[in-house]
Each structure stands twice: as structure tokens, then as C-alpha cells.
Design a protein around this motif. Structure first.
Motif, PDB file in Angstrom:
ATOM      1  N   ASP A 179       0.841  -1.189   0.000  1.00 39.79           N
ATOM      2  CA  ASP A 179       0.000   0.000   0.000  1.00 39.79           C
ATOM      3  C   ASP A 179       0.877   1.240   0.000  1.00 39.79           C
ATOM      4  OD1 ASP A 179       0.931   0.305   2.602  1.00 39.79           O
ATOM      5  OD2 ASP A 179      -0.936  -0.327   3.539  1.00 39.79           O
ATOM      6  N   GLU A 180       0.293   2.393   0.304  1.00 39.56           N
ATOM      7  CA  GLU A 180       1.027   3.652   0.236  1.00 39.56           C
ATOM      8  C   GLU A 180       2.160   3.733   1.253  1.00 39.56           C
ATOM      9  OE1 GLU A 180      -3.074   4.427  -1.450  1.00 39.56           O
ATOM     10  OE2 GLU A 180      -2.246   3.342   0.274  1.00 39.56           O
ATOM     11  N   ASP A 181       2.063   2.969   2.331  1.00 39.68           N
ATOM     12  CA  ASP A 181       3.101   2.989   3.359  1.00 39.68           C
ATOM     13  C   ASP A 181       4.223   1.998   3.103  1.00 39.68           C
ATOM     14  OD1 ASP A 181       1.777   4.978   4.857  1.00 39.68           O
ATOM     15  OD2 ASP A 181       0.482   3.469   5.796  1.00 39.68           O
ATOM     16  N   SER A 182       4.087   1.185   2.073  1.00 36.36           N
ATOM     17  CA  SER A 182       5.119   0.200   1.751  1.00 36.36           C
ATOM     18  C   SER A 182       6.334   0.885   1.133  1.00 36.36           C
ATOM     19  CB  SER A 182       4.571  -0.847   0.775  1.00 36.36           C
ATOM     20  OG  SER A 182       3.446  -1.504   1.305  1.00 36.36           O
ATOM     21  N   PRO A 183       7.534   0.385   1.401  1.00 37.28           N
ATOM     22  CA  PRO A 183       8.721   0.993   0.809  1.00 37.28           C
ATOM     23  C   PRO A 183       8.757   0.791  -0.698  1.00 37.28           C
ATOM     24  CG  PRO A 183       9.297  -1.053   1.931  1.00 37.28           C
ATOM     25  CD  PRO A 183       7.864  -0.765   2.272  1.00 37.28           C
ATOM     26  N   THR A 184       9.348   1.747  -1.389  1.00 40.21           N
ATOM     27  CA  THR A 184       9.524   1.617  -2.828  1.00 40.21           C
ATOM     28  C   THR A 184      10.851   0.930  -3.110  1.00 40.21           C
ATOM     29  OG1 THR A 184      10.532   3.819  -2.960  1.00 40.21           O
ATOM     30  CG2 THR A 184       8.153   3.662  -3.341  1.00 40.21           C
ATOM     31  N   ASP A 185      10.886   0.209  -4.217  1.00 39.49           N
ATOM     32  CA  ASP A 185      12.106  -0.500  -4.619  1.00 39.49           C
ATOM     33  C   ASP A 185      12.019  -0.764  -6.115  1.00 39.49           C
ATOM     34  OD1 ASP A 185      14.472  -1.907  -4.666  1.00 39.49           O
ATOM     35  OD2 ASP A 185      13.584  -3.777  -3.919  1.00 39.49           O
ATOM     36  N   PRO A 186      12.159   0.280  -6.941  1.00 34.83           N
ATOM     37  CA  PRO A 186      11.950   0.111  -8.376  1.00 34.83           C
ATOM     38  C   PRO A 186      12.877  -0.948  -8.973  1.00 34.83           C
ATOM     39  CG  PRO A 186      12.142   2.442  -7.791  1.00 34.83           C
ATOM     40  CD  PRO A 186      12.535   1.668  -6.585  1.00 34.83           C
ATOM     41  N   ALA A 187      12.289  -1.803  -9.792  1.00 33.47           N
ATOM     42  CA  ALA A 187      13.070  -2.846 -10.448  1.00 33.47           C
ATOM     43  C   ALA A 187      13.706  -2.360 -11.742  1.00 33.47           C
ATOM     44  CB  ALA A 187      12.180  -4.056 -10.734  1.00 33.47           C
ATOM     45  N   SER A 188      13.333  -1.169 -12.191  1.00 31.96           N
ATOM     46  CA  SER A 188      13.844  -0.631 -13.449  1.00 31.96           C
ATOM     47  C   SER A 188      14.367   0.778 -13.239  1.00 31.96           C
ATOM     48  CB  SER A 188      12.750  -0.605 -14.514  1.00 31.96           C
ATOM     49  OG  SER A 188      11.728   0.305 -14.137  1.00 31.96           O
ATOM     50  N   VAL A 189      15.247   1.202 -14.110  1.00 30.94           N
ATOM     51  CA  VAL A 189      15.765   2.565 -14.009  1.00 30.94           C
ATOM     52  C   VAL A 189      14.668   3.575 -14.287  1.00 30.94           C
ATOM     53  CG1 VAL A 189      16.515   2.671 -16.425  1.00 30.94           C
ATOM     54  CG2 VAL A 189      17.663   4.086 -14.703  1.00 30.94           C
ATOM     55  N   THR A 190      13.708   3.222 -15.140  1.00 30.41           N
ATOM     56  CA  THR A 190      12.607   4.151 -15.415  1.00 30.41           C
ATOM     57  C   THR A 190      11.732   4.334 -14.176  1.00 30.41           C
ATOM     58  OG1 THR A 190      11.351   2.307 -16.370  1.00 30.41           O
ATOM     59  CG2 THR A 190      12.582   3.717 -17.894  1.00 30.41           C
ATOM     60  N   GLY A 191      11.500   3.245 -13.434  1.00 32.57           N
ATOM     61  CA  GLY A 191      10.762   3.364 -12.192  1.00 32.57           C
ATOM     62  C   GLY A 191      11.490   4.226 -11.180  1.00 32.57           C
ATOM     63  N   ALA A 192      12.812   4.117 -11.149  1.00 31.90           N
ATOM     64  CA  ALA A 192      13.606   4.941 -10.239  1.00 31.90           C
ATOM     65  C   ALA A 192      13.513   6.415 -10.605  1.00 31.90           C
ATOM     66  CB  ALA A 192      15.060   4.478 -10.257  1.00 31.90           C
ATOM     67  N   VAL A 193      13.460   6.718 -11.892  1.00 34.36           N
ATOM     68  CA  VAL A 193      13.342   8.111 -12.327  1.00 34.36           C
ATOM     69  C   VAL A 193      11.984   8.677 -11.923  1.00 34.36           C
ATOM     70  CG1 VAL A 193      13.200   9.615 -14.354  1.00 34.36           C
ATOM     71  CG2 VAL A 193      15.013   7.906 -14.189  1.00 34.36           C
ATOM     72  N   ILE A 194      10.919   7.887 -12.074  1.00 38.13           N
ATOM     73  CA  ILE A 194       9.592   8.344 -11.663  1.00 38.13           C
ATOM     74  C   ILE A 194       9.574   8.619 -10.165  1.00 38.13           C
ATOM     75  CG2 ILE A 194       7.168   7.685 -11.463  1.00 38.13           C
ATOM     76  CD1 ILE A 194       7.537   6.069 -14.058  1.00 38.13           C
ATOM     77  N   ARG A 195      10.213   7.756  -9.388  1.00 35.78           N
ATOM     78  CA  ARG A 195      10.293   7.995  -7.938  1.00 35.78           C
ATOM     79  C   ARG A 195      11.047   9.292  -7.649  1.00 35.78           C
ATOM     80  NH1 ARG A 195       8.933   9.064  -3.697  1.00 35.78           N
ATOM     81  NH2 ARG A 195       9.492   8.120  -1.718  1.00 35.78           N
ATOM     82  N   GLU A 196      12.082   9.567  -8.398  1.00 34.90           N
ATOM     83  CA  GLU A 196      12.830  10.814  -8.238  1.00 34.90           C
ATOM     84  C   GLU A 196      11.926  12.023  -8.508  1.00 34.90           C
ATOM     85  OE1 GLU A 196      16.648  13.101 -10.300  1.00 34.90           O
ATOM     86  OE2 GLU A 196      16.431  10.935 -10.530  1.00 34.90           O
ATOM     87  N   ALA A 197      11.073  11.907  -9.513  1.00 36.37           N
ATOM     88  CA  ALA A 197      10.156  13.004  -9.823  1.00 36.37           C
ATOM     89  C   ALA A 197       9.168  13.230  -8.683  1.00 36.37           C
ATOM     90  CB  ALA A 197       9.421  12.719 -11.130  1.00 36.37           C
TER      91      ALA A 197
END
Length: 284
Positions: free
Chosen positions: A118-136
């Protein structure tokens, strides 16, 4: 009051039409403004560059960008640079909208082994694109802590018929194990409008997913039955190979439901039946 849709593509346009129906004046920014329908006021804008002036009565800003290709550079230009440019334009023009909503992605999560997130779960992007979205997302909240991030799962709906097309083409059944979280395009657009206009004190983060995380095999089997097209059996190890990939998770929409939001398409069944009926796709 004006609503600015910064990135008025398919989802942004549907949201814009709903804002307009609710009585807002809607301004849509897009590199190809001729693709934006009335009553949205279309304006040519490339979020990666200098942006037009923002009307002084802008009350809501929706940032709904899309990368031109699946590369880190393209995602950074769209999500990070585009978001920063919109925020810079607001500062330049003295804008202080009541609500800013950023359309994000559940790609920021990692593999949960089939468990719930859910929203309280930690993020852990499996892709570099997911990591960029998290950065945004982080950039947005560093500058506007009150902004809303809406992480959408796999969007389907009118014009988004990839799975339908694959079933028609005789795709093999992937077998058990690969989970998919989905949301109909119209529900995603309705959630954007709801969170920015109907929630008095919104949280900084919501998951935009429907009520039923489901194995991809079940979705394909459902479409197979609706279309009357048999699926080829999966190779013995295919389900295991698919299940080992990142993203094996079930996503909760409890927080979104808690705001009073109701889904028009609570599961893939209602949603895909509407797509089949409305997109000119007929049973075989």
C-alpha cells in the motif's frame, strides 16, 4: 476557476473533459494541441522547455506526462525535468494553485512475492525508469509538500487493447503465478478529478488500482471466453519464468476508497466488457 492539464494526452484529456463537465475552465498543454478536443482550451507546450504563462485563476494543476521512449534519458526529460519546469512556471507567474496532482506509476514498487503493498510500503523500483519516476515524486514533494501523487497501475480502456489483440492473435496462456494490477482509464481520470476537487484534506499519496489484483492468466482466460478464441497452452516452465520477474505484488486501493471514491469498473471483468462493447471489438 481554471484547471491546467500539463501533459494532455489520453488520460489527461479524459480528466480534462470531466473537469469541464464539472464547470471548470480547462487548459490543456500538449506538443500536438490539435489533438485536444473542445471544450478543453488547447495550447502548444513542450514540458521540457519554456512554458506558456499560467492563468492567474488556476486552481488545479494536473501533471500527466509521458516519456517518448522507454529510456532513462526520455523518462528523466519527461518526469523530472517536465515536473520541475511546471513548478518553475508556477513560481515565475506567481501561481499558487490549491491542488497539484502528479500522475505517477506503481512501477516505483518492487517484487513483494505475491504479497500486499500500500502507500506505506517501501519503494524498490526494479527498473531505471521506475527509479526516475520515484525521483520526480520526491522532487515534487520537496517543493510542494501538499501535492498529491497518484500512482497508477496498468491502465487499460478505449484504445488500449493490447491484451485483447494478443488473445485474438492466439497468445499462449502464461500459466499461474504472474500477478497484474490494473485500472480502467476512465476510473483513473475520475480519480484525478475526485482527489483534486472532492477531498477536503487529501493525503500526499494514493494508489490508483481497481479492487482485484489478479493473475494475468485469469484475465487472458476471461478475454478468451468473451471473444470465443481459445488460448494455446503454456509451456510447462513459462508460468515459473514469468513469476520470477519483478513486480509480483498485490496493490491495495483502501486509501482511495476511504475518500469516498467509487469505481465504475471495480474489476477487469466490468472494464474489459466495456472496452469490448465500446471499441468496436465484438465477440467471435
Amino acid at each position: 476557476m481554471t484547471v491546467l492539464i500539463a501533459g494532455c494526452g489520453d488520460l489527461g484529456t479524459e480528466a480534462g473533459l470531466r473537469f469541464a463537465a464539472a464547470g471548470f475552465s480547462v487548459l490543456g498543454w500538449r506538443r500536438s494541441p490539435e489533438k485536444i478536443p473542445a471544450p478543453i482550451q488547447a495550447q502548444a507546450a513542450d514540458l521540457r522547455g519554456e512554458l506558456p504563462r499560467i492563468p492567474g485563476d488556476t486552481d488545479v494543476v494536473v501533471i500527466a506526462v509521458a516519456a517518448s521512449e522507454r529510456t532513462e534519458a526520455a523518462y528523466r526529460a519527461a518526469y523530472v525535468d517536465g515536473t520541475a519546469n511546471v513548478l518553475n512556471a508556477l513560481e515565475r507567474d506567481g501561481g499558487r494553485p490549491r491542488r497539484i496532482l502528479f500522475v505517477s506509476s506503481t512501477a516505483v514498487y518492487g517484487d513483494a512475492g505475491g504479497g500486499w503493498l500500500d502507500e506505506d510500503s517501501p519503494t524498490d523500483p526494479a527498473s531505471v525508469t521506475g527509479a526516475v519516476i520515484r525521483e520526480a515524486e520526491e522532487l515534487l514533494h520537496s517543493r510542494r509538500p501538499d501535492a498529491i501523487v497518484l500512482r497508477l497501475a496498468g491502465i487499460y480502456g478505449p484504445g488500449r487493447t493490447r491484451l485483447i489483440d494478443q488473445v485474438r492473435a492466439g497468445i499462449s496462456n502464461p500459466g499461474p503465478g504472474q500477478l497484474t494490477n490494473r485500472i480502467h482509464r476512465d476510473d483513473a481520470a475520475a480519480a484525478i478529478v475526485h482527489l483534486t476537487t472532492a477531498v477536503a484534506d487529501p493525503a500526499p499519496l494514493y494508489l490508483g488500482v481497481d479492487d482485484e489484483p489478479v493473475e494475468l492468466a485469469q484475465v487472458l482466460e476471461f478475454l478468451s471466453g468473451e471473444l470465443g478464441v481459445p488460448l494455446d497452452p503454456a509451456p510447462a516452465d513459462q508460468g515459473q519464468r514469468r513469476a520470477s520477474r519483478g513486480g509480483n505484488r498485490r496493490l491495495s486501493n483502501a486509501r482511495l476508497h476511504g475518500t469516498g471514491f467509487d469505481f465504475s469498473y471495480p474489476t477487469f471483468r466490468e472494464g474489459y466488457r466495456a472496452v469490448l462493447a465500446g471499441d468496436g471489438v465484438r465477440h467471435a
